[in-house]
Design an enzyme around this catalytic site. Structure first.
Site, PDB file in Angstrom:
ATOM      1  N   CYS A 210       0.800  -1.229   0.000  1.00 28.23           N
ATOM      2  CA  CYS A 210       0.000   0.000   0.000  1.00 28.23           C
ATOM      3  C   CYS A 210       0.834   1.282   0.000  1.00 28.23           C
ATOM      4  CB  CYS A 210      -0.938   0.005   1.199  1.00 28.23           C
ATOM      5  SG  CYS A 210      -2.109  -1.373   1.211  1.00 28.23           S
ATOM      6  N   HIS A 290      12.794   1.953   5.006  1.00 24.75           N
ATOM      7  CA  HIS A 290      12.556   0.510   4.866  1.00 24.75           C
ATOM      8  C   HIS A 290      13.007  -0.174   6.150  1.00 24.75           C
ATOM      9  CE1 HIS A 290      12.096  -3.401   3.148  1.00 24.75           C
ATOM     10  NE2 HIS A 290      11.949  -2.951   1.910  1.00 24.75           N
ATOM     11  N   HIS A 374      -2.866  19.889   6.555  1.00 23.82           N
ATOM     12  CA  HIS A 374      -3.702  18.732   6.206  1.00 23.82           C
ATOM     13  C   HIS A 374      -2.877  17.451   6.288  1.00 23.82           C
ATOM     14  CE1 HIS A 374      -6.499  21.766   4.757  1.00 23.82           C
ATOM     15  NE2 HIS A 374      -5.549  22.228   3.961  1.00 23.82           N
ATOM     16  N   HIS A 378      -2.728   7.012   4.970  1.00 24.88           N
ATOM     17  CA  HIS A 378      -3.183   5.816   4.261  1.00 24.88           C
ATOM     18  C   HIS A 378      -4.154   5.023   5.133  1.00 24.88           C
ATOM     19  CE1 HIS A 378      -3.460   2.041   2.230  1.00 24.88           C
ATOM     20  NE2 HIS A 378      -2.904   1.419   3.250  1.00 24.88           N
ATOM     21  N   ASN A 411     -10.504  -0.099   1.308  1.00 24.11           N
ATOM     22  CA  ASN A 411      -9.058  -0.003   1.158  1.00 24.11           C
ATOM     23  C   ASN A 411      -8.717  -0.302  -0.301  1.00 24.11           C
ATOM     24  OD1 ASN A 411      -6.294  -0.187   1.186  1.00 24.11           O
ATOM     25  ND2 ASN A 411      -6.175  -1.479   2.996  1.00 24.11           N
TER      26      ASN A 411
END
Length: 478
Positions: A210, A290, A374, A378, A411
């Protein structure tokens, strides 16, 4: 009256100074010579030579800066795919499909029903075509390709129409689709459909979960920054559900059936400064971290086979904890780049106190509302939104777009951040100069951030996917 830039003011000042210096030189050349005037003329001639040397150096520096400085990275526009209303996936339709397939035990059906009611999804999300076909309960490759084509072609047609960009001007095509990678590739499908030029550069991102929507924009920005020419990148962000429906009884894999839905977004990114007055936003910062070196983070969301050989994506119980921990690590890197000095000092002080007390006092979380107007978070799921809200200390008002997007569209994986941005714009909340933080999580485990600055006030657009439902939002979601 048009406001002058600093470079334009410098250029005008330089021309005035040069004209004045040349005028003095001309006057002194014809002035009757006396001892005093000769001395004065020598001084002024020295001054003129020194001034001209300084002016020449300044001009060369200005030219060097102008032609070597990085081009701004601009989001010209974007578009979100809104499927046909006949593809709406209500609870009743979902339950009918599950029961019709006869692939699940009653315990699995009850589990999915319970997850669905707690998921935060509404009755207007969209599903792929095979779910609506009574003569089949599994998808074929043809169904998956159809899902990809419908979403990508619709979004690309819309963004090209809004930006008025000729497809022949596109230099890069970046397509991200986490779990569907056909041959020829999805980017080749776009090249063929829009008859792009032979030297167009194409990239396909897969297996990145995602977060790949944010990552693909970051990739486009890096490619454009490295170019000395004005160029355009078409970024397409999609996901495939058709071939990734899970037909087993492993509970950690059944969750994906309940929350993932159809969606796609496309964006035009450019480094052309002349397009600034037409662009929606400018990319100010981007960051990718990562965390795959940690085994728990690596396996938090994992595609594998269950004990009966059914393939699915397992969402482990560690996922929420992993998201919170790695978000904290991510913001430690991002914070110095975006926070005002007062918040940075406060944060550094809290870290020092934590070190001196050997961890008894925890470092404070900076107030990111001082850096952004703002927040586009996700919407991996209701629990993920709540965890991000806790870590960043964001109230319900700031996580509203995430919760409402989950309710309206489900989603849609990596494209959902743009559905959230469309929510802000349909509500007319984004004003010129506002800063927008877009953040997403993905398998691996990865965290990605984009920091945008709005270049204009949000306005009504006919293809905004929220147009027919925005009047009902926000609503209370249990």
């Amino acid at each position: 009256m048009k406001q002058l830039t600093y470079i334009q003011l410098f250029q005008i000042s330089f021309l005035v100074f040069l004209s004045f210096t040349l005028l003095l030189h001309t006057i002194l050349s014809y002035t009757p010579t006396t001892h005093l005037l000769n001395h004065l003329r020598r001084l002024l001639h020295s001054h003129i030579r020194f001034s001209l040397s300084c002016a020449l150096c300044a001009l060369l520096s200005l030219l060097y800066y102008r032609y070597t400085r990085p081009h701004p990275i601009l989001l010209l526009n974007y578009a979100c795919y809104k499927p046909d209303p006949r593809r709406k996936c209500t609870f009743q339709l979902s339950e009918h499909f599950v029961c019709r397939s006869a692939r699940f035990t009653q315990k699995s059906v009850d589990f999915m029903r319970n997850i669905y009611f707690k998921s935060g999804l509404g009755e207007e999300t969209y599903a792929p075509s095979f779910i609506f076909q009574d003569d089949q309960d599994t998808a074929t490759l043809k169904c998956a390709v159809q899902e990809a084509q419908e979403g990508m072609f619709s979004a690309v047609d819309s963004v090209l129409s809004k930006t008025q960009i000729d497809p022949g001007r596109i230099d890069y095509v970046i397509v991200t689709c986490g779990s569907f990678s056909p041959s020829p590739s999805l980017s080749s499908l776009i090249v063929n459909r829009y008859k792009l030029k032979p030297d167009v550069k194409t990239y396909n991102l897969s297996g990145m979960g995602c977060s790949s929507g944010v990552i693909s924009i970051d990739m486009a920005a890096n490619v454009l920054r490295s170019s000395t020419k004005v160029q355009y990148a078409l970024v397409i962000i999609t996901e495939s559900i058709s071939l990734n429906w899970y037909f087993g009884d492993n509970r950690s894999m059944l969750v994906t059936n309940c929350i993932f839905r159809v969606g796609c977004a496309a964006a035009i990114i450019t480094n052309d400064p002349s397009r600034r007055r037409f662009a929606k936003m400018e990319l100010v910062h981007s960051l990718r971290t990562h965390h795959g070196s940690d085994d728990r983070a690596y396996r938090a969301a994992f595609q594998e086979e269950d004990d009966k050989g059914n393939t699915g994506v397992s969402l482990t119980k560690d996922l929420i904890r992993v998201a919170g921990v790695n978000l904290s690590e991510h913001i430690k890197i991002l914070a110095p780049r975006v926070l005002p000095l007062s918040q940075l000092v406060y944060f550094v002080y809290s870290v020092m106190v934590s070190v001196l007390t050997r961890g008894e006092s925890k470092p404070v979380v900076p107030d990111f509302t001082t850096a952004f107007e703002h927040f586009v978070v996700h919407t991996g799921g209701k629990a993920v939104i709540e965890q991000v809200g806790r870590v960043l200390r964001l109230g319900d008002e700031l996580t509203e777009p995430a919760r409402m997007s989950l309710h309206r569209f489900g989603n849609t994986s990596s494209s959902l951040v743009f559905y959230e941005l469309a929510y802000f714009e349909c509500k007319r909340r984004v004003k010129r100069g506002d800063r927008v933080w877009m953040i997403a999580f993905g398998t691996g485990f990865k965290v990605g951030s984009l920091v945008w600055r709005s270049l204009r006030d949000s306005c009504h657009e006919g293809d905004n996917p929220w147009n027919d439902s925005i009047h009902r939002y926000p609503l209370k979601v249990c």
